[in-house]
Design a protein around this motif. Sequence first.
Motif, PDB file in Angstrom:
ATOM      1  N   CYS A  25      43.503  65.141  85.443  1.00 42.17           N
ATOM      2  CA  CYS A  25      42.081  65.471  85.532  1.00 42.17           C
ATOM      3  C   CYS A  25      41.227  64.238  85.241  1.00 42.17           C
ATOM      4  O   CYS A  25      40.217  63.996  85.901  1.00 42.17           O
ATOM      5  N   THR A  66      31.774  67.031  82.021  1.00 41.33           N
ATOM      6  CA  THR A  66      32.866  67.430  82.910  1.00 41.33           C
ATOM      7  C   THR A  66      34.213  67.276  82.220  1.00 41.33           C
ATOM      8  O   THR A  66      35.080  68.153  82.314  1.00 41.33           O
ATOM      9  N   ALA A  70      36.793  70.284  81.283  1.00 40.93           N
ATOM     10  CA  ALA A  70      38.176  70.272  81.780  1.00 40.93           C
ATOM     11  C   ALA A  70      39.153  70.425  80.630  1.00 40.93           C
ATOM     12  O   ALA A  70      40.107  71.213  80.708  1.00 40.93           O
ATOM     13  N   PHE A 100      40.519  72.555  88.958  1.00 38.03           N
ATOM     14  CA  PHE A 100      39.714  71.387  88.611  1.00 38.03           C
ATOM     15  C   PHE A 100      39.975  70.231  89.585  1.00 38.03           C
ATOM     16  O   PHE A 100      39.049  69.555  90.027  1.00 38.03           O
TER      17      PHE A 100
END
Length: 162
Positions: A25, A66, A70, A100
């Motif tokens: 991620c 963000t 995540a 994601f």
Amino acid sequence: MQWLSSIIAGLLLAVETSVDFFVPCFIAVILDVLSAFFLGRRVHAKYPDKSDGKFKSEYKWRILATMIIAWLCIILASYVDINVRHSDDGLAVRFAVAVFLFYELWSCLENWSSENDKPIAKAMQRIMVNKAERHLNVPLSDILMPGDKGTSEQPLNSKEDG
């Protein structure tokens, strides 16, 4: 002291189980930031008086948010796997990471297709958002000339469509 060490150990355990899933991620977010940077450069090349083409410091808060979201989703999905599904196969975690990564891939593709004159980018612009407006801080309709694409098209629900 026992209370404090229990909290620290619990937090470390929650974070430790998610690190392996967080790394992809994190790499995806870095790629998204790079694609946004290159979009900013393209917008600056096309509209030098409207855009400076630089990375703005207010975007770092979006990136940080963000990343936090995540990580929290990965941790929560791990708890769903362990406490709700009573399984250690990591299905919920893998699903959260996949969602994601799809979101970040879509964002990268939007960045790549925005203000890009390649034929495949033009095709992608039909279904993706043009993110150039974010780099200009004004709607594209205010910048485009009357003959440019986007201002002279008729709406899909017009009476001439039949």
